[in-house]
Design an enzyme around this catalytic site. Structure first.
Site, PDB file in Angstrom:
ATOM      1  N   GLU A 153       1.329  -1.402  -0.138  1.00  0.00           N
ATOM      2  CA  GLU A 153      -0.102  -0.315   0.093  1.00  0.00           C
ATOM      3  C   GLU A 153       0.575   1.404   0.069  1.00  0.00           C
ATOM      4  O   GLU A 153       1.015   1.913   1.146  1.00  0.00           O
ATOM      5  CB  GLU A 153      -1.231   0.061   0.969  1.00  0.00           C
ATOM      6  CG  GLU A 153      -2.215  -1.500   1.142  1.00  0.00           C
ATOM      7  CD  GLU A 153      -3.596  -0.884   2.383  1.00  0.00           C
ATOM      8  OE1 GLU A 153      -2.867  -0.949   3.139  1.00  0.00           O
ATOM      9  OE2 GLU A 153      -4.100  -1.666   1.389  1.00  0.00           O
ATOM     10  N   GLU A 318      -6.988  -8.095  -1.003  1.00  0.00           N
ATOM     11  CA  GLU A 318      -7.073  -8.157   0.757  1.00  0.00           C
ATOM     12  C   GLU A 318      -8.756  -7.432   0.758  1.00  0.00           C
ATOM     13  O   GLU A 318      -8.846  -5.810   0.095  1.00  0.00           O
ATOM     14  CB  GLU A 318      -7.201  -6.657   1.315  1.00  0.00           C
ATOM     15  CG  GLU A 318      -4.840  -6.865   1.605  1.00  0.00           C
ATOM     16  CD  GLU A 318      -4.914  -5.637   2.498  1.00  0.00           C
ATOM     17  OE1 GLU A 318      -5.873  -5.170   3.161  1.00  0.00           O
ATOM     18  OE2 GLU A 318      -2.976  -5.645   2.284  1.00  0.00           O
TER      19      GLU A 318
HETATM   20  C1  GAL Z   1      -4.476  -2.692   4.376  1.00  0.00           C
HETATM   21  C2  GAL Z   1      -3.434  -3.151   5.102  1.00  0.00           C
HETATM   22  C3  GAL Z   1      -3.409  -4.457   5.670  1.00  0.00           C
HETATM   23  C4  GAL Z   1      -4.005  -4.505   7.292  1.00  0.00           C
HETATM   24  C5  GAL Z   1      -5.544  -4.175   6.660  1.00  0.00           C
HETATM   25  C6  GAL Z   1      -6.903  -3.654   8.368  1.00  0.00           C
HETATM   26  O1  GAL Z   1      -4.734  -1.187   4.691  1.00  0.00           O
HETATM   27  O2  GAL Z   1      -2.169  -3.874   3.745  1.00  0.00           O
HETATM   28  O3  GAL Z   1      -1.734  -4.982   6.625  1.00  0.00           O
HETATM   29  O4  GAL Z   1      -3.422  -3.166   8.201  1.00  0.00           O
HETATM   30  O5  GAL Z   1      -5.669  -2.281   5.464  1.00  0.00           O
HETATM   31  O6  GAL Z   1      -6.155  -2.805   8.364  1.00  0.00           O
END
Ligand code: GAL
Length: 686
Positions: A153, A318
């Site tokens: 990110e 994700e």
């Molecule tokens: C995303 C990140 C993850 C985790 C997730 C939940 O922004 O890539 O590592 O932090 O959010 O907060």
């Protein structure tokens, strides 16, 4: 460009984010087995684990990942392996504090969180390059690895970098861009408030000033510089990985954040783009008055539209699986069916890969409330059962993989305007409001919408994919953009412009000519006056054939400036410019341009879509209530319809043509009821 159009996934696939370093190794084998049994074919690992490879400066060890990847390979699990540069080790930041990012006032961000480095530290670049090289060399040919994620990110957490290395790199960036200080002083308008620089060493990244009154042209260049810095850092890693990855393995990065030209980063450095989709944020942000709650989680479709513009067939690295909470939010747990709904939302918009964050909720650390598929107790649960159903569903709809999302209308954007809108209070308010309303208007009328970024290499053919283009507030307008938009209209397109079009040039200077500036020869219109609708003012409607439509937050009072401009609507109500033109139409060549003086509202958007003949283009196929989203996907001769119910209440659809429900392969036509959070995938015809 072409390279990014091809999806690395030949079929729809499910994955999850796994952190073997968070668990006792005795759990690994069981975890992998359970994942596979629930349809997860790929895992992402390693993005925050630098120490596991380089526990001390220059000392490299591969035992941890060798052992884990051996198990993954034996189990038949595919792996997306990450470079670990999002979290520098303590030994590194301690020895080389110059790698740290700093606040605007110079205070360094210290070890203890993540993303606390800056992209421009030569030391950080050197040490990052070395660890990436070591990982690439050692794991590049590993059979189980199918792709690589760079860092994690970019520009999440912060999009502002104020370290000393950033200032040094900013000076270089400016020297390259302007060559001379005279040219920089001109572009930054440094005659204003005596800001003229007489030596490069006097120039810094923006520093603490009164209020937020720092030179806007300096800030615009600074955003371009931050974007450039992130892209260079990403490109440095991807160049190294390219030497080692197996043919067919992809290089990607995840997320979509500001001050970053995601299109150029993908074009220059990546094979495919992946996004992190957390629609449950909508329910945590509900109390926030700045948050538009009309569409709640459905609003994530807007981000997916943007992602699709970067890469038509993308992955979700994700996908939200549970409630989130590390940032103090109190989001509810996804309701039964919502996890599947959000995964289907991603698939509807073009995702071929959906990977859930995360396999099991962390039992320690900052994210103990960011819930995964499994809870801390590791027992089978409702989410796992839903994953199992999603797996069956994904298998049933496999033929959808690689189908294109079909939209007749696009929102036109470009990064100079995106950056300027985040700095300029007027531009920003107008853009945020109009883009949201355009999206809501399109959603509520079931008019599929794309985003189209004007960038290097954008051709007239790209524009001609759409019957209608909305260019809400193209405040910065270049010759090349004006030419492209004009050619689009002359060759049959319909272009809709809003307030402030053509106000500025590429340096962010206001043009000394009537708006819409470079587009005036096409529109044959001019802006005579302009004003905010102040907090104490009544809303200002426009009268369009007897219909009163709100003109939003801001009004450009328009006038025809050529013979072909025809007034379609006039401002009305109790305002000093009632009776003056608010909407003009000009035919040019085969097409037309509509110049509107206001900001868009969901009602005016729908009236414009109707007028231009593109409202509800799916109306021949189905009748669908406003609570549902409908998407059309096409692959060759085949067309697919996806319908998503975002609500708890059942919703009735009317399918107007024979279709096949891909879940059970049964023919279906006429009335269908979708239950709470239910989604459907139909093949149109037999
Ligand atoms: C995303 C990140 C993850 C985790 C997730 C939940 O922004 O890539 O590592 O932090 O959010 O907060």
């Amino acid at each position: 460009m072409e390279r990014n159009r091809k999806s690395p996934w030949e079929k729809l696939e499910l994955g999850t984010c796994y952190y073997p370093e968070h668990w006792d190794s005795s759990l690994w084998e069981q975890d992998l087995g359970r994942m596979l049994a629930h349809g997860i074919t790929t895992i992402r690992v390693g993005e925050f684990a630098w120490n596991l490879t380089e526990p001390e400066e220059g000392v490299f060890t591969f035992t941890f990942w060798d052992r884990f990847l051996d198990l993954a390979e034996q189990a038949g699990m595919k792996v997306i392996f990450c470079t670990p540069t999002a979290t520098p080790p303590a030994w590194l930041t301690d020895k080389y504090p110059e790698v740290l990012n700093a606040r605007r006032d110079g205070v360094l961000y210290r070890h203890g969180m993540r993303r606390h480095y800056n992209y421009n530290s030569k030391k950080y670049q050197e040490l990052s390059a070395r660890v990436v090289e070591k990982l690439g060399e050692h794991y590049g040919k590993r059979p189980c690895i199918v792709g690589w994620q760079i860092d994690n990110e970019f520009n999440c957490e912060t999009q502002e970098f104020y370290s000393e290395s950033d200032t040094l790199a900013f000076r270089e960036f400016l020297r390259d861009k302007y060559g001379t200080l005279e040219e920089l002083n001109r572009a930054w308008g440094n005659a204003f408030w005596n800001q003229t620089y007489t030596a490069w060493e006097q120039i810094f990244v923006p520093r603490t000033t009164y209020g937020d009154g720092t030179n806007p042209h300096q800030k615009l260049d600074y955003m371009r510089f931050v974007s450039e810095s992130a892209i260079r850092f990403c490109g440095m890693q991807s160049e190294i990985l390219r030497k080692y990855v197996k043919p067919g393995d992809f290089i990607t990065t995840n997320g979509m954040f500001g001050s970053l030209d995601n299109h150029r980063m993908t074009r220059d450095c990546l094979d495919v783009y992946t996004y992190d989709s957390y629609p449950n944020f909508a329910f945590a942000m509900r109390e926030d008055p700045r948050h538009n709650t009309t569409l709640l989680d459905r609003k994530w479709s807007r981000s997916l539209m943007e992602v699709r513009s970067v890469c038509p067939h993308f992955g979700i690295m994700e996908q939200q699986a549970g409630a989130g909470g590390s940032i103090g939010s109190d989001a509810p747990a996804p309701k039964p069916g919502q996890m599947m709904l959000w995964a289907m939302q991603s698939i509807a918009h073009g995702a071929d890969y959906v990977s859930f964050f995360r396999w099991r909720t962390a039992a320690f650390g900052t994210e103990i409330y960011w819930h995964g598929l499994l809870d801390y107790d590791n027992l089978p649960n409702r989410k796992l059962a839903e994953l199992q159903r999603l797996h069956a569903r994904v298998e049933a709809i496999q033929e959808l993989a690689g189908a294109d999302y079909v939209a007749p209308v696009a929102l036109v954007k470009d990064y100079d305007n995106v950056f300027d809108a985040s700095l300029d209070a007027w531009h920003g308010k107008l853009t945020r409001s109009s883009e949201m309303e355009l999206f809501v208007g399109a959603q509520l009328s079931h008019t599929p919408l794309d985003a189209l970024y004007l960038q290097e290499g954008t051709t007239l053919e790209d524009l001609k994919q759409y019957r209608v283009l909305f260019c809400p507030h193209q405040v910065i307008l270049t010759q090349a953009q004006a030419k492209l938009l004009e050619d689009y209209v002359r060759q049959g397109g319909s272009l809709v412009l809003g307030a402030r079009t053509g106000q500025k040039d590429v340096d962010g200077h206001c043009v000394m000519a009537p708006m819409p500036g470079l587009l005036a020869p096409l529109t044959q219109t001019r802006v005579k006056e302009f004003t905010w609708i102040g907090p104490g003012d009544d809303p200002v409607p426009m009268d369009w054939n007897g219909r009163a439509l709100d003109t939003g937050l801001f009004n450009d009072v328009l006038a025809p400036a050529g013979e072909d401009a025809k007034v379609l609507a006039r401002y009305s109500g109790d305002t000093w410019y009632a009776g003056e033109p608010a909407l003009l139409e000009t035919q040019a060549g085969e097409g037309k341009v509509l110049h509107f003086g206001g900001t868009f509202t969901r009602e005016s958007v729908q009236a414009l879509l109707e007028y231009l003949g593109v409202r509800e283009p799916l109306g021949d196929l189905l009748q669908v209530p406003p609570a549902c989203e409908a998407a059309l996907r096409r692959k060759g001769e085949r067309e697919y319809l996806l319908v998503l119910n975002y609500g708890k209440e059942p919703q009735e659809l009317l399918l107007k043509r024979p279709m096949v429900d891909l879940d059970d392969r049964c023919p279906v036509e006429g009335s269908v009821v979708l239950g709470s959070y239910e989604t459907k995938v139909y093949r149109i015809g037999g």
